[in-house]
Enzyme design. Structure first.
Site, PDB file in Angstrom:
ATOM      1  N   HIS A  69       0.848  -1.196   0.000  1.00 12.87           N
ATOM      2  CA  HIS A  69       0.000   0.000   0.000  1.00 12.87           C
ATOM      3  C   HIS A  69       0.882   1.243   0.000  1.00 12.87           C
ATOM      4  O   HIS A  69       2.006   1.228   0.510  1.00 12.87           O
ATOM      5  CB  HIS A  69      -0.978   0.000   1.182  1.00 12.87           C
ATOM      6  CG  HIS A  69      -0.358  -0.085   2.551  1.00 12.87           C
ATOM      7  ND1 HIS A  69       0.172   1.004   3.181  1.00 12.87           N
ATOM      8  CD2 HIS A  69      -0.192  -1.124   3.401  1.00 12.87           C
ATOM      9  CE1 HIS A  69       0.620   0.643   4.372  1.00 12.87           C
ATOM     10  NE2 HIS A  69       0.424  -0.657   4.540  1.00 12.87           N
ATOM     11  N   ASP A  71      -0.192   4.307   1.150  1.00 18.31           N
ATOM     12  CA  ASP A  71      -0.519   5.268   2.212  1.00 18.31           C
ATOM     13  C   ASP A  71       0.220   4.920   3.504  1.00 18.31           C
ATOM     14  O   ASP A  71       0.648   3.784   3.698  1.00 18.31           O
ATOM     15  CB  ASP A  71      -2.037   5.341   2.450  1.00 18.31           C
ATOM     16  CG  ASP A  71      -2.682   3.991   2.740  1.00 18.31           C
ATOM     17  OD1 ASP A  71      -2.263   2.984   2.137  1.00 18.31           O
ATOM     18  OD2 ASP A  71      -3.588   3.927   3.591  1.00 18.31           O
ATOM     19  N   ASP A 101       6.461   0.330   7.298  1.00 16.07           N
ATOM     20  CA  ASP A 101       5.081   0.017   6.877  1.00 16.07           C
ATOM     21  C   ASP A 101       4.607   1.094   5.919  1.00 16.07           C
ATOM     22  O   ASP A 101       4.072   2.093   6.343  1.00 16.07           O
ATOM     23  CB  ASP A 101       4.201  -0.068   8.124  1.00 16.07           C
ATOM     24  CG  ASP A 101       2.796  -0.515   7.813  1.00 16.07           C
ATOM     25  OD1 ASP A 101       2.530  -0.921   6.663  1.00 16.07           O
ATOM     26  OD2 ASP A 101       1.953  -0.446   8.710  1.00 16.07           O
ATOM     27  N   GLU A 133      -5.068   1.651   2.452  1.00 16.96           N
ATOM     28  CA  GLU A 133      -5.042   0.415   3.246  1.00 16.96           C
ATOM     29  C   GLU A 133      -5.272   0.739   4.709  1.00 16.96           C
ATOM     30  O   GLU A 133      -5.998   0.036   5.414  1.00 16.96           O
ATOM     31  CB  GLU A 133      -3.683  -0.287   3.071  1.00 16.96           C
ATOM     32  CG  GLU A 133      -3.629  -1.686   3.700  1.00 16.96           C
ATOM     33  CD  GLU A 133      -3.114  -1.698   5.134  1.00 16.96           C
ATOM     34  OE1 GLU A 133      -3.138  -2.760   5.756  1.00 16.96           O
ATOM     35  OE2 GLU A 133      -2.703  -0.653   5.659  1.00 16.96           O
ATOM     36  N   GLU A 134      -4.655   1.840   5.161  1.00 19.50           N
ATOM     37  CA  GLU A 134      -4.672   2.163   6.597  1.00 19.50           C
ATOM     38  C   GLU A 134      -6.065   2.549   7.093  1.00 19.50           C
ATOM     39  O   GLU A 134      -6.302   2.594   8.286  1.00 19.50           O
ATOM     40  CB  GLU A 134      -3.671   3.299   6.894  1.00 19.50           C
ATOM     41  CG  GLU A 134      -2.215   2.978   6.546  1.00 19.50           C
ATOM     42  CD  GLU A 134      -1.559   1.957   7.470  1.00 19.50           C
ATOM     43  OE1 GLU A 134      -2.263   1.402   8.336  1.00 19.50           O
ATOM     44  OE2 GLU A 134      -0.352   1.729   7.314  1.00 19.50           O
ATOM     45  N   GLU A 161       4.046  -6.437   4.368  1.00 19.22           N
ATOM     46  CA  GLU A 161       3.741  -5.823   5.667  1.00 19.22           C
ATOM     47  C   GLU A 161       4.806  -6.238   6.675  1.00 19.22           C
ATOM     48  O   GLU A 161       5.351  -7.335   6.592  1.00 19.22           O
ATOM     49  CB  GLU A 161       2.372  -6.300   6.172  1.00 19.22           C
ATOM     50  CG  GLU A 161       1.186  -5.640   5.500  1.00 19.22           C
ATOM     51  CD  GLU A 161       0.989  -4.188   5.918  1.00 19.22           C
ATOM     52  OE1 GLU A 161       1.636  -3.741   6.889  1.00 19.22           O
ATOM     53  OE2 GLU A 161       0.206  -3.498   5.257  1.00 19.22           O
TER      54      GLU A 161
HETATM   55 ZN   LIG Z   1       0.856  -1.668   6.297  1.00 20.29          ZN
END
Ligand SMILES: [Zn+2]
Length: 182
Positions: A69, A71, A101, A133-134, A161
């Protein structure tokens, strides 16, 4: 361009979920294009954000997908001692929002794609970058829809991740319910 140089660029885009990620996606698309890799950009409904999908190697076979991701979580109210949206290399450790992350993985995935673009692959390598995603894995849904409709779906997907440097082969599920009391 190596993964550290790419990471430095990625961190400089403050892609917290309230911001657009289009500048980051544009940078990635240009980087891929400079290496002869076409990418597909799938915009959100409001056009403010986008996913990116690219394939290196044969288009008529199932491949290995690297996914991440774009974001990051916000930095508001946090006691950062280094600038969060600037990569700092201190004693061989890289600091900045998203280094773990998960822009660190995205940078490694991009570096792998650039390397793969110079090879003759029998099994394709796919890159899938998502937004939001977050805040509930919102962006990836249109990517999944696209893959479901594709003639060749990836054989496996590696999601970068952070898992304490251990390989995790599964993830707990999630069920969300909304109760309305009147
Ligand atoms: Zn993540």
């Amino acid at each position: 361009m190596d993964s550290t140089q790419i990471l430095e660029k990625l961190i400089a885009f403050p892609t917290v979920s309230r911001n657009s990620n289009l500048a980051l996606v544009g940078y990635v698309a240009e980087l891929l294009d400079a290496h002869g890799i076409d990418s597909r950009i799938i915009h959100s409904e409001d056009g403010h954000k986008a996913n990116l999908f690219a394939t290196i190697g044969p288009a008529d076979a199932s491949g290995i997908m690297l996914s991440g991701h774009t974001d990051v979580v916000p930095v508001d109210g946090q006691a950062w001692t280094l600038p969060p949206f600037e990569m700092t290399n201190r004693d061989g450790k890289l600091y900045g929002r998203g280094t773990a992350d998960m822009k660190g993985f995205v940078a490694c995935a991009l570096a792998a794609c650039l390397k793969a673009s110079k090879m003759t692959l029998r099994t394709p390598l796919h890159l899938a970058l998502s937004y939001d995603e977050e805040i509930g894995c919102i962006g990836v849904r249109s990517l999944i829809d696209m893959l479901q409709a594709a003639p060749h779906r990836p054989l496996l997907c590696i999601v970068g991740e952070p898992t304490d440097m251990q390989v995790a082969t599964g993830h707990k599920g999630k069920l969300a319910a909304r109760a309305l009391c009147k």
